[in-house]
Scaffold this active site. Sequence first.
Site, mmCIF file in Angstrom:
data_model
loop_
_atom_site.group_PDB
_atom_site.id
_atom_site.type_symbol
_atom_site.label_atom_id
_atom_site.label_comp_id
_atom_site.label_asym_id
_atom_site.label_seq_id
_atom_site.Cartn_x
_atom_site.Cartn_y
_atom_site.Cartn_z
ATOM 1 N N ARG A 89 43.731 35.496 36.285
ATOM 2 C CA ARG A 89 44.391 36.771 35.985
ATOM 3 C C ARG A 89 44.372 37.015 34.473
ATOM 4 O O ARG A 89 44.301 38.147 34.014
ATOM 5 C CB ARG A 89 45.829 36.762 36.509
ATOM 6 C CG ARG A 89 45.913 36.701 38.039
ATOM 7 C CD ARG A 89 47.358 36.723 38.526
ATOM 8 N NE ARG A 89 47.448 36.679 39.984
ATOM 9 C CZ ARG A 89 47.517 35.559 40.697
ATOM 10 N NH1 ARG A 89 47.487 34.388 40.087
ATOM 11 N NH2 ARG A 89 47.622 35.599 42.001
ATOM 12 N N ASP A 149 54.161 36.112 45.675
ATOM 13 C CA ASP A 149 54.029 34.650 45.674
ATOM 14 C C ASP A 149 54.929 34.036 46.748
ATOM 15 O O ASP A 149 54.551 33.077 47.430
ATOM 16 C CB ASP A 149 54.387 34.093 44.290
ATOM 17 C CG ASP A 149 53.412 34.579 43.227
ATOM 18 O OD1 ASP A 149 52.242 34.823 43.573
ATOM 19 O OD2 ASP A 149 53.826 34.731 42.063
ATOM 20 N N ARG A 152 53.370 34.477 50.138
ATOM 21 C CA ARG A 152 52.271 33.509 50.352
ATOM 22 C C ARG A 152 52.839 32.111 50.613
ATOM 23 O O ARG A 152 52.291 31.357 51.437
ATOM 24 C CB ARG A 152 51.340 33.505 49.139
ATOM 25 C CG ARG A 152 50.501 34.768 49.087
ATOM 26 C CD ARG A 152 49.648 34.848 47.839
ATOM 27 N NE ARG A 152 48.751 36.002 47.915
ATOM 28 C CZ ARG A 152 48.284 36.657 46.868
ATOM 29 N NH1 ARG A 152 48.629 36.285 45.639
ATOM 30 N NH2 ARG A 152 47.469 37.678 47.039
ATOM 31 N N HIS A 176 53.470 34.762 37.418
ATOM 32 C CA HIS A 176 52.634 35.140 38.566
ATOM 33 C C HIS A 176 51.221 34.661 38.253
ATOM 34 O O HIS A 176 50.374 35.421 37.792
ATOM 35 C CB HIS A 176 52.678 36.657 38.751
ATOM 36 C CG HIS A 176 51.815 37.148 39.870
ATOM 37 N ND1 HIS A 176 51.922 36.673 41.160
ATOM 38 C CD2 HIS A 176 50.820 38.077 39.901
ATOM 39 C CE1 HIS A 176 51.034 37.294 41.923
ATOM 40 N NE2 HIS A 176 50.347 38.142 41.181
#
Length: 308
Positions: A89, A149, A152, A176
Amino acid sequence: MSYPKVTIVGAGNVGASAGLLLLLKNLANVVLIDVAEGLARGKALDLMHMRSNEKFGPTISGTGDYADTADSDIVVVTAGVPRKPGMTREDLLDVNANIVRQVIAGAVPASPNAIFIFVTNPLDVMTNLAYKLSGLPKERLIGMGGVLDTARFAYAIAQQTGAAPGSIEALVVGAHGEAMVPLPRFSTVNGSPLTDVLDAEKIETVVRAAVQGGAAVVELLQTGSAFYAPASSIAAMVEAIVTNSDKTLSVCAKLEGEYGIDDVYMCVPARLGTSGLQQVVELDLNAKELAQLQASATTIQASVAALG
Ligand code: APR
């Protein structure tokens, strides 16, 4: 029936999917705005064509002009470039920072009283940047990362335990990204802490699955990053706000001394309502969890500093 007005900046995979969910859940009238105006207008029209099948109440429109977003109650920012395989990211930093600068210049003057939810990656750095540039109060500027998150992590726990999704409460805080902090002690299966349900090795497996969840999707898609679960996480935050739920969700929020961390945005549990972020919830973390969270904050602060 009148609905709140939610602008979604970026009519790409995440933005359009979020728009779809807001309509199906009857949560808000949606304006999709994109530099690619035809994309925004085309997706909005396509979504409106669903209306007689799905019987949703609110409407969606597309535009390239911030005047059409005026006086939104919530602005969700998904404009930006997504990851490709092999990218972190953080690799998106400079290009997406420029996009966030443009979005703030257009969206904030149009809706100065809105609650802003940033989604563009790298999420924590973009949310920190947006706070500095926008002049908005921290209660009305938050980021979406922790809900995703957490979702998940909950999925990984369900896969490992066989428990029904409805019986799992999970929690992930921190950055994140690779430095996220799943919290097994604060995650439960049928009310029992995960630490009582799984052995240390299996906990390590589900933690790794949560941390690697986004990258796993990127590797499979090859052309971009996840969008259905991110969109669902946006919808969860919008719902918590527009229904004035006082619900606690893991959101990217500005810390001012909570958890011994100051002046940085990162994901922590927080109560949401129509005023935006109502309060950061301070969990009773043990020394190891606190150290992980503080290490996570250090990685974000380093990226924020690198951006200048
Ligand atoms: N203003 C408005 N829209 C913009 C701008 C801008 N300055 N710059 C880019 N966009 C639009 C693009 O035209 C594109 O339609 O943002 C959209 C991004 O859509 P996708 O490329 O499909 O990316 P998506 O998968 O939706 O991800 C968007 O969310 O999860 C994060 O990492 C992801 O940062 C990425 C963002």
